[in-house]
Scaffold this active site. Structure first.
Site, short mmCIF file in Angstrom:
data_model
loop_
_atom_site.label_atom_id
_atom_site.label_comp_id
_atom_site.label_asym_id
_atom_site.label_seq_id
_atom_site.Cartn_x
_atom_site.Cartn_y
_atom_site.Cartn_z
CG ASN A 175 -13.57 -2.35 1.33
OD1 ASN A 175 -12.69 -3.18 1.43
ND2 ASN A 175 -13.40 -1.21 0.70
CE1 TYR A 209 -4.13 -1.68 -0.07
CE2 TYR A 209 -3.13 -3.11 1.56
CZ TYR A 209 -4.13 -2.85 0.66
OH TYR A 209 -5.15 -3.76 0.48
#
Length: 140
Positions: free
Chosen positions: A114, A51
């Site tokens: 999510n 990330y």
């Protein structure tokens, strides 16, 4: 249309709730094949590296902490226009805005938890696949 490969992560919120099979069923229902898959525990260094594109964003540290909070399932998917097909079945990042029947509409707990990650472009998919898989591990 062309056969493509894309990258997927089933995130810790989903693995903790034993949703891997249900997520994979949704992937396969849209015609994608899972051609590589492994369940791993990301290290902090792996999560930070993966990330890194978000390192300057305010959510980066929380994202890294979340991604190392439990096991994930990393996958290589293949099929017709795989990137678009997977992003469509994933649904919107915010599950409250995701279309009915999508992975996030059905399984996500929040905008942060999510359930899944998917590549957004061909170059990103290639980079993300190489981050986790060797050519020998991809058996499509």
């Amino acid at each position: 249309m062309a056969i493509q490969r894309t990258f997927s992560i089933i995130k810790p919120d989903a693995t903790k709730r034993n949703l891997t099979g249900k997520v994979n069923a949704k992937i396969e229902e849209v015609g994608l094949r899972i051609i590589a898959q492994k369940r791993i525990q990301l290290s902090e260094d792996q999560a930070k590296g993966f990330y890194a594109v978000h390192a300057e964003r305010p959510f980066y540290n929380d994202l890294v902490a979340f991604m190392i909070s439990g096991p994930v399932v990393v996958q290589v998917l293949e099929g017709e226009d795989a990137i678009l097909a997977y992003r469509t079945v994933m649904g919107a990042t915010n599950p409250a805005e995701a279309d009915a029947g999508t992975i996030r509409a059905e399984f996500a707990e929040s905008i942060d938890a999510n359930t899944v990650h998917g590549s957004d472009a061909t170059d990103t998919a290639a980079e993300e696949i190489k981050f986790f898989f060797t050519d020998a591990e991809i058996v499509g």
